[in-house]
Design a protein around this motif. Structure first.
Motif, short mmCIF file in Angstrom:
data_model
loop_
_atom_site.label_atom_id
_atom_site.label_comp_id
_atom_site.label_asym_id
_atom_site.label_seq_id
_atom_site.Cartn_x
_atom_site.Cartn_y
_atom_site.Cartn_z
N SER A 64 0.82 -1.21 0.00
CA SER A 64 0.00 0.00 0.00
C SER A 64 0.86 1.27 0.00
CB SER A 64 -0.94 0.00 1.21
OG SER A 64 -0.18 0.00 2.41
N GLU A 65 2.12 1.18 0.42
CA GLU A 65 3.02 2.34 0.43
C GLU A 65 3.66 2.60 -0.93
OE1 GLU A 65 5.33 3.28 4.11
OE2 GLU A 65 5.11 1.10 4.34
N HIS A 66 3.60 1.63 -1.84
CA HIS A 66 4.24 1.80 -3.15
C HIS A 66 3.57 2.91 -3.96
CE1 HIS A 66 6.02 -2.52 -3.31
NE2 HIS A 66 6.79 -1.69 -2.63
N GLN A 67 4.42 3.67 -4.60
CA GLN A 67 3.97 4.71 -5.53
C GLN A 67 4.51 4.34 -6.91
OE1 GLN A 67 4.87 8.68 -4.21
NE2 GLN A 67 4.47 8.16 -2.08
N GLN A 68 3.91 4.91 -7.93
CA GLN A 68 4.38 4.64 -9.29
C GLN A 68 5.79 5.20 -9.45
OE1 GLN A 68 3.31 2.65 -11.61
NE2 GLN A 68 5.05 3.21 -12.87
N VAL A 69 6.65 4.42 -10.08
CA VAL A 69 8.04 4.81 -10.31
C VAL A 69 8.18 5.32 -11.74
CG1 VAL A 69 10.41 3.97 -10.44
CG2 VAL A 69 8.87 3.09 -8.67
N TYR A 70 8.79 6.49 -11.88
CA TYR A 70 9.13 7.04 -13.18
C TYR A 70 10.64 7.23 -13.20
CZ TYR A 70 4.18 8.06 -13.47
OH TYR A 70 2.83 7.94 -13.48
N ASN A 90 12.02 8.56 -9.18
CA ASN A 90 11.40 8.56 -7.86
C ASN A 90 11.27 7.10 -7.49
OD1 ASN A 90 9.30 8.39 -9.96
ND2 ASN A 90 7.89 8.26 -8.23
N ASN A 91 11.74 6.73 -6.30
CA ASN A 91 11.71 5.32 -5.95
C ASN A 91 10.31 4.87 -5.56
OD1 ASN A 91 11.33 5.79 -3.12
ND2 ASN A 91 13.54 5.89 -2.79
N SER A 92 10.17 3.62 -5.21
CA SER A 92 8.86 3.03 -4.91
C SER A 92 8.13 3.70 -3.77
CB SER A 92 9.03 1.55 -4.57
OG SER A 92 9.65 0.87 -5.63
N PHE A 93 8.85 4.52 -3.00
CA PHE A 93 8.23 5.19 -1.85
C PHE A 93 8.18 6.70 -2.05
CE2 PHE A 93 10.18 1.21 -0.70
CZ PHE A 93 9.06 0.54 -0.21
N GLY A 94 8.32 7.12 -3.31
CA GLY A 94 8.16 8.53 -3.67
C GLY A 94 9.36 9.40 -3.35
N GLN A 95 10.50 8.81 -3.01
CA GLN A 95 11.69 9.59 -2.68
C GLN A 95 12.51 9.87 -3.94
OE1 GLN A 95 13.19 6.63 0.14
NE2 GLN A 95 12.91 8.12 1.78
N PRO A 96 12.98 11.11 -4.12
CA PRO A 96 13.86 11.39 -5.25
C PRO A 96 15.13 10.54 -5.12
CG PRO A 96 13.37 13.39 -4.00
CD PRO A 96 12.76 12.24 -3.27
#
Length: 179
Positions: A64-70, A90-96
């Motif tokens: 549920s914490e995963h975000q889309q990676v670009y 941006n990693n799986s957790f939205g961090q640059p």
């Protein structure tokens, strides 16, 4: 700067220099990025760079914490199917995050499908920090070594579709363009 961070500085700076200005890299293993004035196996108008873009990453175990990676990257093409470069994502957790790497490709590895190729890159990743620092093995201060194997299909001399295996976590889908 502690010993680990100073040890990482040389390969990261070598990859960035190699990519951006084609300067000779630091001595030793990073000579992979040394670029002669004109590669012996290239024509004067041969592509020297490759840009990669990934709009989608599939996680093997959704969270549920995963975000889309670009991801975007720029690689300098070197003789003998080698390359070096730098990626921002941006990693799986939205961090640059960032990845400095060197690599090698093996085009036409399967005679029945000469457009297929395999490649592998290795380098240093930065960006998994704070509560997510343990999501990447051997992470120290946000820096961790990584190896990324890939398989691709060459659509034309300048473009490909590529799949990168991100360890046991995910698979990244993308495309490249040579220029």
């Amino acid at each position: 700067m502690n010993t680990f961070h100073s040890a990482l500085f040389k390969p990261v700076s070598a990859a960035v220099l190699c990519l951006l200005i084609g300067a000779p890299a630091t001595a030793g293993a990073w000579d992979l990025c040394s670029v002669p004035d004109q590669p012996t196996n290239a024509t004067p108008d041969a592509p020297r760079y490759e840009a990669f873009f990934s709009p989608y990453t599939h996680h093997w175990t959704p969270d549920s914490e995963h975000q889309q990676v670009y991801a975007v990257s720029l690689s300098r093409l070197l003789p003998n199917n080698r390359y070096c470069g730098f990626s921002l994502f941006n990693n799986s957790f939205g961090q640059p995050s960032a990845y400095a790497f060197v690599g090698k490709s093996w085009p036409g590895f399967w005679q029945a499908q000469p457009q297929l190729y395999v490649s592998v890159s290795a380098g240093i990743i930065y960006g998994y920090v704070g509560q997510y620092k343990d999501k990447v093995p051997m992470n120290v201060g946000g820096f961790a070594p990584v190896i990324i194997p890939a398989i691709g299909y060459r659509l034309s001399p300048k473009s490909t579709l590529e799949i990168q295996l991100l360890g046991t976590a995910a698979v990244m889908f993308g495309t490249t363009w040579r220029f």
